[in-house]
Write a protein that holds these residues in place. Structure first.
Motif, mmCIF file in Angstrom:
data_model
loop_
_atom_site.group_PDB
_atom_site.id
_atom_site.type_symbol
_atom_site.label_atom_id
_atom_site.label_comp_id
_atom_site.label_asym_id
_atom_site.label_seq_id
_atom_site.Cartn_x
_atom_site.Cartn_y
_atom_site.Cartn_z
ATOM 1 N N VAL A 72 0.872 -1.183 0.000
ATOM 2 C CA VAL A 72 0.000 0.000 0.000
ATOM 3 C C VAL A 72 0.904 1.228 0.000
ATOM 4 C CG1 VAL A 72 -1.742 1.333 1.257
ATOM 5 C CG2 VAL A 72 -1.912 -1.161 1.169
ATOM 6 N N ILE A 73 0.640 2.105 -0.947
ATOM 7 C CA ILE A 73 1.445 3.327 -1.076
ATOM 8 C C ILE A 73 0.960 4.354 -0.061
ATOM 9 C CG2 ILE A 73 2.088 5.203 -2.668
ATOM 10 C CD1 ILE A 73 3.211 2.370 -3.392
ATOM 11 N N CYS A 74 1.905 5.077 0.510
ATOM 12 C CA CYS A 74 1.534 6.138 1.442
ATOM 13 C C CYS A 74 2.486 7.307 1.193
ATOM 14 C CB CYS A 74 1.620 5.646 2.884
ATOM 15 S SG CYS A 74 3.227 4.986 3.330
ATOM 16 N N SER A 75 2.425 8.310 2.061
ATOM 17 C CA SER A 75 3.274 9.463 1.761
ATOM 18 C C SER A 75 4.510 9.504 2.662
ATOM 19 C CB SER A 75 2.467 10.753 1.828
ATOM 20 O OG SER A 75 2.237 11.096 3.157
ATOM 21 N N GLY A 76 4.982 8.356 3.084
ATOM 22 C CA GLY A 76 6.215 8.311 3.866
ATOM 23 C C GLY A 76 6.007 7.542 5.165
ATOM 24 N N PHE A 77 7.091 7.407 5.908
ATOM 25 C CA PHE A 77 7.052 6.587 7.118
ATOM 26 C C PHE A 77 6.081 7.147 8.149
ATOM 27 C CE2 PHE A 77 8.439 5.326 11.317
ATOM 28 C CZ PHE A 77 8.480 3.949 11.171
ATOM 29 N N ALA A 78 6.150 8.461 8.367
ATOM 30 C CA ALA A 78 5.291 9.064 9.387
ATOM 31 C C ALA A 78 3.818 8.844 9.029
ATOM 32 C CB ALA A 78 5.601 10.554 9.509
ATOM 33 N N HIS A 79 3.507 8.931 7.753
ATOM 34 C CA HIS A 79 2.130 8.699 7.314
ATOM 35 C C HIS A 79 1.719 7.255 7.565
ATOM 36 C CE1 HIS A 79 -0.989 8.489 3.866
ATOM 37 N NE2 HIS A 79 -1.571 8.923 4.959
ATOM 38 N N ALA A 80 2.658 6.336 7.351
ATOM 39 C CA ALA A 80 2.358 4.925 7.613
ATOM 40 C C ALA A 80 1.980 4.741 9.086
ATOM 41 C CB ALA A 80 3.558 4.051 7.244
ATOM 42 N N LEU A 81 2.754 5.392 9.980
ATOM 43 C CA LEU A 81 2.428 5.285 11.409
ATOM 44 C C LEU A 81 1.038 5.843 11.688
ATOM 45 C CD1 LEU A 81 5.666 6.329 13.377
ATOM 46 C CD2 LEU A 81 4.780 4.025 12.951
ATOM 47 N N ARG A 82 0.734 6.969 11.054
ATOM 48 C CA ARG A 82 -0.579 7.592 11.286
ATOM 49 C C ARG A 82 -1.705 6.675 10.816
ATOM 50 N NH1 ARG A 82 2.209 12.642 9.670
ATOM 51 N NH2 ARG A 82 2.349 13.859 11.581
ATOM 52 N N LEU A 83 -1.513 6.058 9.646
ATOM 53 C CA LEU A 83 -2.555 5.170 9.124
ATOM 54 C C LEU A 83 -2.723 3.943 10.024
ATOM 55 C CD1 LEU A 83 -1.685 5.268 5.307
ATOM 56 C CD2 LEU A 83 -3.776 6.156 6.356
#
Ligand SMILES: Cc1ncc(COP(=O)(O)O)c(C=O)c1O
Length: 470
Positions: free
Chosen positions: A181-192
């Protein structure tokens, strides 16, 4: 064309200068002039406009021209027309406030550090502009029209396919496009993952790590529990009741060592035994200098590890593209959190990155940067060996930063001395989890990727002056 000073007794207050210029005839010019007068606030909300006849006479245009222009602006919502009260400036036509005038001053003297040796940023002067542009152009030319509609929250298939191949080849990640799953970076992955409720805390984290990520987790209501470190990396044997652990296995951030092979298998054993989950932050896995890259822990058990990467170190943190490689059982939950359509990662940038990877440009760029960063690391190590042989340098086999080990009790004064030399950098203490008292010794975290090529030599020179004497 005509010019008029409209002077209405009622609420216009002062003369209104309308100038009918520009393309498209008088009607269009009058519409433009009135619109501009409302937008700029020269005609305030509620102001009554002159009757058609008098404005037409003032401007030397036909009465119908004014009537048409008013009607158009009523239709656009700038004006209102009511029987008996004439045409007025609409109440909700908010005037654009002119920017406050800033008195001209002499430009302030450049302040702040002259040498940036903070960790975290790649050499931004080396962004591969030409190759990226070529990928962007190719991607746009080849993209089907549907690309310009709402994006799939999983990410473009072209990018997920390119990443599947690349991550297998370069990082030993075992996956398939359907699990990325594409996201907008590591921090975004944590948020999701945590903000979206896919995973819950408490989460074990390395006792030294990036405070920003701890903040992101805290904001999602996640308690983080510090896991002590030793010379082999995180103490997996100290995992207590947590069901998930966040690690930087390829290059511990910030202390710099790889997670020892016995610990890599230990954390997978722990996850299998406790139905636990490993979050692998692979932030700079491509930059390993002396040996082959340390493969991803994910390759040991793709069902127990969420592998997260981004282009923030390899390309630029401004691109804001990252990826989560998920165990199958989390894919649907993560997609549900992302929602019906892509709302974060630009589909056009995703296609560009897909082309950049598939065409070999990504490999070429990483190779070029690896050489450049290796050269910088070697210069740092050589400078210290020559001028400060009492300072040990650690964590230099990989990544974009090194740790300069200092005598006990000297870290805070060395950070201050660096500031005096005009150098921005952090000590190890800046990365300590607030709930740990585990000592890792004193040290300076020196980011050697950040300065551009020409600024690096002077930065090293200044660093010499900040180090404690033997
Ligand atoms: C430890 C660590 N993890 C991950 C990242 C990447 O973060 P992001 O992808 O949100 O830019 C960074 C910074 O680049 C980092 O220092």
């Amino acid at each position: 064309m005509g010019t008029s000073w409209v002077n209405s007794a009622e609420r216009i207050g002062s003369d209104l200068h309308l100038e009918l210029t520009g393309p498209g005839g008088r009607r269009a010019a009058l519409i433009r002039a009135l619109r501009e007068a409302v937008r700029s606030g020269r005609l305030a909300p509620g102001t009554r406009l002159p009757p058609y006849r008098s404005l037409a006479a003032d401007l030397g245009v036909a009465r119908n021209t004014v009537a048409d222009a008013y009607a158009e602006l009523v239709a656009e919502g700038w004006l209102t027309a009511r029987q008996g009260s004439g045409t007025r400036v609409a109440e909700r036509a908010e005037p654009l406030r002119p920017a406050a005038r800033v008195p001209k001053k002499a430009p302030p003297r450049a302040r702040g550090p002259r040498h940036d040796l903070t960790q975290g940023t790649p050499d931004v002067s080396a962004f591969p502009r030409t190759a990226w542009l070529a990928s962007y152009r190719r991607a746009l030319q080849q993209a089907p029209n549907e690309v310009f509609g709402p994006g799939d929250p999983a990410g473009r298939p072209e990018l997920r396919e390119a990443l599947t191949e690349y991550l297998a080849r370069a990082r030993g990640v075992r996956t398939e496009p359907g699990r990325i799953v594409i996201c907008s970076g590591f921090a975004h992955a944590l948020r999701l993952l945590f903000g979206g409720g896919v995973l819950r805390g408490p989460l074990a984290v390395e006792a030294y790590g990036l405070g920003f990520h701890r903040q992101v987790l805290a904001a999602a209501g996640v308690r983080t529990v510090p896991l002590p470190l030793d010379e082999h990396g995180a103490r997996i044997d100290r995992l207590a009741r947590e069901r998930a652990v966040l690690l930087t296995p390829a290059h511990q951030f910030p202390t710099g060592g790889p997670l020892h092979p016995t610990r890599r298998t230990a954390v997978i054993d722990w996850a299998r035994a406790r139905d636990g989950l490993v979050l692998e932050d692979d932030y700079d896995g491509e930059f390993r200098y002396d040996r082959k890259p340390v493969g991803a822990v994910q390759g040991l058990d793709p069902e127990r590890v969420i592998h997260i990467g981004s282009v923030s170190k390899s390309l630029s943190p401004a691109v804001r593209l990252g990826w989560m490689v998920l165990p199958e059982r989390y894919v649907d939950a993560v997609l549900a959190v992302k929602g019906e359509r892509e709302a974060w990662a630009s589909v056009l940038d995703q296609l560009s990155l897909a082309d950049f990877i598939a065409s070999g440009s990504y490999d070429r760029h990483v190779r070029r940067m690896r050489q450049r960063y290796r050269g910088r690391r070697d210069r740092l190590v050589a400078a210290l060996a020559e001028h400060a042989p009492h300072i040990e340098v650690t964590g230099v086999a990989a990544g974009l930063h090194a740790v300069l080990r200092l005598p006990p009790g000297t870290e805070a004064s060395a950070v201050k001395a660096a500031a005096w030399q005009g150098i921005a950098l952090d000590g190890l203490a800046a990365f300590r989890h607030p709930d740990t008292d585990m000592p890792v010794g004193d040290g300076l975290v020196v980011g050697y990727a950040t300065p551009s090529e020409h600024a690096y030599g002077p930065a090293l020179e200044a660093l010499r002056g900040a180090l404690p004497p033997p």
